[in-house]
Design an enzyme around this catalytic site. Structure first.
Site, PDB file in Angstrom:
ATOM      1  N   LYS A  13       0.824  -1.217   0.000  1.00  0.00           N
ATOM      2  CA  LYS A  13       0.000   0.000   0.000  1.00  0.00           C
ATOM      3  C   LYS A  13       0.854   1.260   0.000  1.00  0.00           C
ATOM      4  O   LYS A  13       0.522   2.232  -0.682  1.00  0.00           O
ATOM      5  CB  LYS A  13      -0.929   0.010   1.228  1.00  0.00           C
ATOM      6  CG  LYS A  13      -1.935  -1.114   1.256  1.00  0.00           C
ATOM      7  CD  LYS A  13      -2.973  -0.927   2.355  1.00  0.00           C
ATOM      8  CE  LYS A  13      -2.352  -0.877   3.744  1.00  0.00           C
ATOM      9  NZ  LYS A  13      -1.681  -2.147   4.107  1.00  0.00           N
ATOM     10  N   ARG A  88      -9.919   1.001   9.214  1.00  0.00           N
ATOM     11  CA  ARG A  88      -9.522  -0.393   9.392  1.00  0.00           C
ATOM     12  C   ARG A  88     -10.634  -1.243   9.992  1.00  0.00           C
ATOM     13  O   ARG A  88     -10.470  -2.457  10.109  1.00  0.00           O
ATOM     14  CB  ARG A  88      -8.272  -0.488  10.264  1.00  0.00           C
ATOM     15  CG  ARG A  88      -7.029   0.045   9.587  1.00  0.00           C
ATOM     16  CD  ARG A  88      -5.779  -0.314  10.340  1.00  0.00           C
ATOM     17  NE  ARG A  88      -4.592   0.113   9.635  1.00  0.00           N
ATOM     18  CZ  ARG A  88      -3.353  -0.173  10.020  1.00  0.00           C
ATOM     19  NH1 ARG A  88      -3.167  -0.892  11.123  1.00  0.00           N
ATOM     20  NH2 ARG A  88      -2.314   0.253   9.335  1.00  0.00           N
ATOM     21  N   ARG A 127      12.059  -8.548   6.002  1.00  0.00           N
ATOM     22  CA  ARG A 127      12.568  -7.173   6.072  1.00  0.00           C
ATOM     23  C   ARG A 127      13.658  -7.048   7.131  1.00  0.00           C
ATOM     24  O   ARG A 127      13.563  -7.598   8.221  1.00  0.00           O
ATOM     25  CB  ARG A 127      11.425  -6.213   6.374  1.00  0.00           C
ATOM     26  CG  ARG A 127      11.856  -4.748   6.422  1.00  0.00           C
ATOM     27  CD  ARG A 127      10.677  -3.812   6.414  1.00  0.00           C
ATOM     28  NE  ARG A 127       9.693  -4.098   7.459  1.00  0.00           N
ATOM     29  CZ  ARG A 127       8.608  -3.359   7.663  1.00  0.00           C
ATOM     30  NH1 ARG A 127       8.361  -2.312   6.885  1.00  0.00           N
ATOM     31  NH2 ARG A 127       7.756  -3.665   8.623  1.00  0.00           N
ATOM     32  N   ARG A 160      12.984  -6.012  12.918  1.00  0.00           N
ATOM     33  CA  ARG A 160      12.148  -5.341  13.893  1.00  0.00           C
ATOM     34  C   ARG A 160      11.262  -6.354  14.597  1.00  0.00           C
ATOM     35  O   ARG A 160      10.868  -7.362  14.017  1.00  0.00           O
ATOM     36  CB  ARG A 160      11.272  -4.280  13.223  1.00  0.00           C
ATOM     37  CG  ARG A 160      12.051  -3.152  12.601  1.00  0.00           C
ATOM     38  CD  ARG A 160      11.193  -1.989  12.168  1.00  0.00           C
ATOM     39  NE  ARG A 160       9.843  -2.322  11.736  1.00  0.00           N
ATOM     40  CZ  ARG A 160       9.015  -1.464  11.160  1.00  0.00           C
ATOM     41  NH1 ARG A 160       9.407  -0.210  10.965  1.00  0.00           N
ATOM     42  NH2 ARG A 160       7.811  -1.818  10.777  1.00  0.00           N
ATOM     43  N   ARG A 171      -0.565  -9.875  13.360  1.00  0.00           N
ATOM     44  CA  ARG A 171      -1.059  -8.735  12.593  1.00  0.00           C
ATOM     45  C   ARG A 171      -2.023  -9.179  11.499  1.00  0.00           C
ATOM     46  O   ARG A 171      -3.067  -8.551  11.272  1.00  0.00           O
ATOM     47  CB  ARG A 171       0.114  -7.965  11.974  1.00  0.00           C
ATOM     48  CG  ARG A 171       0.933  -7.169  12.976  1.00  0.00           C
ATOM     49  CD  ARG A 171       2.279  -6.778  12.401  1.00  0.00           C
ATOM     50  NE  ARG A 171       2.171  -5.894  11.254  1.00  0.00           N
ATOM     51  CZ  ARG A 171       3.198  -5.631  10.441  1.00  0.00           C
ATOM     52  NH1 ARG A 171       4.375  -6.208  10.624  1.00  0.00           N
ATOM     53  NH2 ARG A 171       3.037  -4.798   9.433  1.00  0.00           N
TER      54      ARG A 171
END
Length: 223
Positions: A13, A88, A127, A160, A171
């Site tokens: 996004k 959301r 990541r 992270r 999530r």
């Protein structure tokens, strides 16, 4: 023109939001960036929201809605804006319609970038962030020249906490439970436009532009 951009974490996004605002010259409103700024500045809102975000949970609706209402009243939104990360939940979507009504605006398009969970897990858990300069890499899609070392400052790369498998899975579960109902919500209002997010970013953007079509091109004099 008012656009809402939907999609699970890792759908791309952020990349597509930048492409859209660059082409059409509308304002990009990212609730995630607003929250991160407050967290970095250690404001009361940042401390509160950070407690939820660090656990992979959504910030309470009341806090988020208040921030969005204030933000879209700013002058740079007069020409139009793109919402990234909001709404959301269905409750937030209902509130957003009320906010737009009070501001004399309407919601024109809801773009949903669709990606399978398997690919999302691969994207999100790979990541790596430089602990020194903050540069971002990916073990599959954008690997560093030297493993675990930043290409730019030779700092150590780390994952992270919210990119760990457990956090990412949490999530995605939250997204499926709380955010996916928005797909049916906006489909019922005939506003939903579904885009395959598994193509390369250029193809995804091309498909988005095709969906927005001549209406946006005419409105913003795009050639």
């Amino acid at each position: 023109m008012v656009i809402v951009l939907l999609g699970p974490p890792g759908a791309g996004k952020g990349t597509q939001a930048k492409n859209i605002v660059s082409k059409y010259g509308i304002t990009h409103i990212s609730t995630g960036e607003i929250f991160r700024r407050h967290i970095e500045d250690k404001t009361p809102l940042g401390i509160l929201s950070g407690e939820y975000i660090n656990k992979g949970q959504l910030v309470p609706d009341g806090v988020t809605i208040s921030i969005v209402k204030d933000r879209i009243m700013e002058s740079d939104c007069n020409r139009g804006f793109l919402m990234d990360g909001f709404p959301r939940t269905v409750a937030q979507a209902d509130a957003f319609f009320e906010i737009l009504l009070s501001a004399g605006k309407v919601l024109d398009h809801v773009i949903n970038i669709d990606v399978t969970e398997e690919k999302l897990l691969k994207r999100l858990t790979g990541r790596r962030i430089c602990t020194v300069c903050g540069a971002s890499f990916h073990v599959v899609f954008n690997p560093p020249k030297v493993e675990d070392q930043c290409d730019f400052c030779q700092g150590k790369l780390t994952q992270r906490s919210d990119d760990s498998m457990d956090a990412v899975t949490n999530r995605l579960n939250i997204y499926r439970k709380q955010t996916e109902p928005l797909i049916e919500y906006y489909k019922g209002k005939k506003l939903l436009r579904v885009i395959n997010g598994e193509h390369n970013p250029n193809k995804v953007f091309e498909d988005i532009c095709n969906v927005l079509g001549a209406e946006m091109d005419d409105l913003f004099k795009i050639k």
